[in-house]
Design an enzyme around this catalytic site. Structure first.
Site, PDB file in Angstrom:
ATOM      1  N   HIS A  48      -1.686   1.331  -4.162  1.00 47.93           N
ATOM      2  CA  HIS A  48      -2.110   2.730  -4.039  1.00 47.93           C
ATOM      3  C   HIS A  48      -1.283   3.676  -4.900  1.00 47.93           C
ATOM      4  CE1 HIS A  48      -4.100   1.717   0.091  1.00 47.93           C
ATOM      5  NE2 HIS A  48      -4.793   1.293  -0.937  1.00 47.93           N
TER       6      HIS A  48
ATOM      7  N   VAL B 144       3.599   4.098  -1.127  1.00 49.32           N
ATOM      8  CA  VAL B 144       3.851   4.814  -2.383  1.00 49.32           C
ATOM      9  C   VAL B 144       5.274   5.358  -2.415  1.00 49.32           C
ATOM     10  CG1 VAL B 144       1.410   5.422  -2.741  1.00 49.32           C
ATOM     11  CG2 VAL B 144       2.855   6.961  -1.390  1.00 49.32           C
TER      12      VAL B 144
ATOM     13  N   GLN C  90       0.853  -1.203   0.000  1.00 51.79           N
ATOM     14  CA  GLN C  90       0.000   0.000   0.000  1.00 51.79           C
ATOM     15  C   GLN C  90       0.883   1.245   0.000  1.00 51.79           C
ATOM     16  OE1 GLN C  90      -3.368  -0.698   3.115  1.00 51.79           O
ATOM     17  NE2 GLN C  90      -1.715  -2.091   3.587  1.00 51.79           N
TER      18      GLN C  90
ATOM     19  N   ASN D 148       3.907  -6.719  13.213  1.00 58.97           N
ATOM     20  CA  ASN D 148       3.453  -5.369  13.542  1.00 58.97           C
ATOM     21  C   ASN D 148       3.865  -5.086  14.992  1.00 58.97           C
ATOM     22  OD1 ASN D 148       1.675  -3.022  14.113  1.00 58.97           O
ATOM     23  ND2 ASN D 148       0.631  -3.630  12.232  1.00 58.97           N
TER      24      ASN D 148
ATOM     25  N   CYS E 276       0.826  19.696 -17.394  1.00 57.72           N
ATOM     26  CA  CYS E 276       1.179  18.822 -18.514  1.00 57.72           C
ATOM     27  C   CYS E 276       1.483  19.704 -19.735  1.00 57.72           C
ATOM     28  CB  CYS E 276      -0.032  17.928 -18.798  1.00 57.72           C
ATOM     29  SG  CYS E 276       0.174  16.782 -20.162  1.00 57.72           S
TER      30      CYS E 276
ATOM     31  N   CYS F 298      -1.790  13.199 -16.062  1.00 57.24           N
ATOM     32  CA  CYS F 298      -2.469  14.365 -16.614  1.00 57.24           C
ATOM     33  C   CYS F 298      -3.972  14.209 -16.347  1.00 57.24           C
ATOM     34  CB  CYS F 298      -2.207  14.457 -18.119  1.00 57.24           C
ATOM     35  SG  CYS F 298      -3.205  15.738 -18.909  1.00 57.24           S
TER      36      CYS F 298
ATOM     37  N   GLY G 290       3.243  -4.341   8.953  1.00 59.20           N
ATOM     38  CA  GLY G 290       3.189  -2.894   9.168  1.00 59.20           C
ATOM     39  C   GLY G 290       1.987  -2.198   8.577  1.00 59.20           C
ATOM     40  N   THR G 291       0.847  -2.868   8.632  1.00 61.91           N
ATOM     41  CA  THR G 291      -0.375  -2.191   8.176  1.00 61.91           C
ATOM     42  C   THR G 291      -1.466  -2.312   9.234  1.00 61.91           C
ATOM     43  OG1 THR G 291      -2.141  -2.117   6.522  1.00 61.91           O
ATOM     44  CG2 THR G 291      -1.032  -4.238   6.785  1.00 61.91           C
ATOM     45  N   SER G 292      -2.264  -1.225   9.357  1.00 62.89           N
ATOM     46  CA  SER G 292      -3.347  -1.235  10.337  1.00 62.89           C
ATOM     47  C   SER G 292      -4.531  -2.060   9.839  1.00 62.89           C
ATOM     48  CB  SER G 292      -3.804   0.198  10.622  1.00 62.89           C
ATOM     49  OG  SER G 292      -4.166   0.837   9.414  1.00 62.89           O
TER      50      SER G 292
HETATM   51  P1  OAD Z   1      -1.291   2.965   9.055  1.00 59.25           P
HETATM   52  O1  OAD Z   1      -0.638   4.215   9.514  1.00 59.25           O
HETATM   53  O2  OAD Z   1      -2.777   2.924   9.090  1.00 59.25           O
HETATM   54  O3  OAD Z   1      -0.763   1.734   9.908  1.00 59.25           O
HETATM   55  C1  OAD Z   1       0.602   1.534  10.153  1.00 59.25           C
HETATM   56  C2  OAD Z   1       0.772   0.251  10.936  1.00 59.25           C
HETATM   57  O4  OAD Z   1       2.153   0.030  11.094  1.00 59.25           O
HETATM   58  C3  OAD Z   1       0.167   0.273  12.333  1.00 59.25           C
HETATM   59  O5  OAD Z   1      -0.606  -0.901  12.523  1.00 59.25           O
HETATM   60  C4  OAD Z   1       1.380   0.276  13.265  1.00 59.25           C
HETATM   61  O6  OAD Z   1       1.155  -0.432  14.474  1.00 59.25           O
HETATM   62  C5  OAD Z   1       2.406  -0.416  12.413  1.00 59.25           C
HETATM   63  N1  OAD Z   1       3.833  -0.081  12.688  1.00 59.25           N
HETATM   64  C6  OAD Z   1       4.378   1.099  13.059  1.00 59.25           C
HETATM   65  N2  OAD Z   1       5.718   1.021  13.135  1.00 59.25           N
HETATM   66  C7  OAD Z   1       6.049  -0.253  12.790  1.00 59.25           C
HETATM   67  C8  OAD Z   1       7.272  -0.967  12.662  1.00 59.25           C
HETATM   68  N3  OAD Z   1       8.456  -0.406  12.882  1.00 59.25           N
HETATM   69  N4  OAD Z   1       7.220  -2.274  12.292  1.00 59.25           N
HETATM   70  C9  OAD Z   1       6.027  -2.881  12.046  1.00 59.25           C
HETATM   71  N5  OAD Z   1       4.837  -2.257  12.164  1.00 59.25           N
HETATM   72  C10 OAD Z   1       4.840  -0.965  12.512  1.00 59.25           C
HETATM   73  O7  OAD Z   1      -0.713   2.663   7.584  1.00 59.25           O
HETATM   74  P2  OAD Z   1      -1.318   1.698   6.451  1.00 59.25           P
HETATM   75  O8  OAD Z   1      -1.928   0.490   7.023  1.00 59.25           O
HETATM   76  O9  OAD Z   1      -0.253   1.551   5.427  1.00 59.25           O
HETATM   77  O10 OAD Z   1      -3.806   5.136   1.754  1.00 59.25           O
HETATM   78  O11 OAD Z   1      -2.456   2.622   5.852  1.00 59.25           O
HETATM   79  C11 OAD Z   1      -3.211   2.150   4.782  1.00 59.25           C
HETATM   80  C12 OAD Z   1      -3.545   3.287   3.841  1.00 59.25           C
HETATM   81  O12 OAD Z   1      -4.161   4.365   4.565  1.00 59.25           O
HETATM   82  C13 OAD Z   1      -2.346   3.950   3.194  1.00 59.25           C
HETATM   83  O13 OAD Z   1      -1.909   3.285   2.042  1.00 59.25           O
HETATM   84  C14 OAD Z   1      -2.881   5.301   2.845  1.00 59.25           C
HETATM   85  C15 OAD Z   1      -3.602   5.623   4.124  1.00 59.25           C
HETATM   86  O14 OAD Z   1      -4.627   6.554   4.033  1.00 59.25           O
HETATM   87  C16 OAD Z   1      -3.988   6.108   0.866  1.00 59.25           C
HETATM   88  O15 OAD Z   1      -3.381   7.159   0.908  1.00 59.25           O
HETATM   89  C17 OAD Z   1      -4.978   5.732  -0.189  1.00 59.25           C
END
Ligand code: OAD
Length: 246
Positions: free
Chosen positions: A115, A99, A97, A209, A144, A123, A183-185
């Site tokens: 994402h 970028v 996810q 995580n 553009c 453009c 590392g994703t929520s």
């Molecule tokens: P989040 O900020 O929602 O979640 C980050 C996760 O990483 C949390 O669960 C933390 O506990 C965990 N974390 C923090 N530090 C860490 C580490 N050192 N090792 C392992 N885990 C760690 O980020 P995403 O899940 O990526 O979308 O968010 C999803 C989407 O929401 C993003 O792609 C973005 C955002 O809005 C768009 O912009 C469309």
């Protein structure tokens, strides 16, 4: 950890879903954690098509800042481990996810960027995308050659993903024996939906995580920083793979 290492030692096909926490140890802010972007800034004013229509310069200032931070950052041991794992399996797909481009910079090849990517611009009139690595961009908002505005090549809230991308990610995840969720929520869909989809097909799912986030029955959580857990996990799994090959 030992369960996950055991599963990785036996697997032929592996997929990984990463989020902003994977880049936290590279010094990049997450979205929802302490110091996360969405703790202090309203995504509705920065990361939606309406926000861009209202104030493209403000939106570009946010993405310009993130481009600068991403360029200064270096891949960490977590990114490097995922890149090293790629060649060890018959099939290995990294679905991200993020970028920021750090997986590519660490050497990962088979990456699906759900994402989009900070280093692509599109453009708004022609709909065509192209790579643009200029930092800083000379003028904000950039235009553009056709005269219309360029927008960041990322997916915003309320927008569909690029056609085909989610389907490719789903195919890879469902065809794998092990899914690592790093590392994703797991709150943003459709990306988070890969986890229950995998579980329903019997894929073993392990989360790495700093806290339990993938709250689906059947997910095993390994708590710790991805830059520390992933190298340790892969060292254990690789040792077992090598022992099995002997
Ligand atoms: P989040 O900020 O929602 O979640 C980050 C996760 O990483 C949390 O669960 C933390 O506990 C965990 N974390 C923090 N530090 C860490 C580490 N050192 N090792 C392992 N885990 C760690 O980020 P995403 O899940 O990526 O979308 O968010 C999803 C989407 O929401 C993003 O792609 C973005 C955002 O809005 C768009 O912009 C469309």
């Amino acid at each position: 950890m030992s369960d996950a290492a055991h599963a990785l030692a036996r697997a032929r096909s592996v997929s990984v879903l990463t989020g902003a926490g994977t880049s936290a140890e590279s010094g990049l802010a997450t979205f929802r954690g302490t110091g996360g972007w969405w703790r202090n800034l309203d995504p509705m004013t920065l990361a939606t098509p309406d926000a861009f229509a209202r104030d493209p310069k403000l939106v570009w200032e946010f993405y310009q800042h993130r481009r600068e931070r991403a360029l200064e950052a270096m891949p960490n041991a977590g990114h490097e481990t995922l890149a090293a794992m790629e060649s060890a399996f018959e099939a290995f797909t990294l679905v991200t996810q993020n970028v920021d481009g750090l997986h590519h910079r660490a050497g990962s090849k088979n990456v699906i960027t759900l994402h989009g990517d900070l280093w692509t611009v599109r453009c708004v009139a022609e709909g065509t995308s192209r790579e643009d690595r200029r930092v800083p961009l000379l003028e904000l908002p950039p235009a553009c050659a056709c005269g219309a505005l360029l927008r960041p090549g990322v997916v915003w809230f309320g927008e569909p993903l690029v056609p085909g991308v989610m389907e490719a990610a789903t195919r890879a995840v469902l065809a794998s024996e092990v899914l690592l969720v790093v590392g994703t929520s797991c709150v943003v869909y459709p990306a988070a939906g890969l986890v229950p989809a995998a579980l329903s097909r019997g894929v073993r799912v392990f989360e790495v995580n700093t806290e339990r986030a993938a709250d689906f029955a059947g997910v095993t959580s390994i708590l710790g920083k991805s830059g520390e857990v992933l190298p340790e996990l892969w060292a254990l799994a690789r040792e077992q793979r090598e022992a099995r090959a002997r």
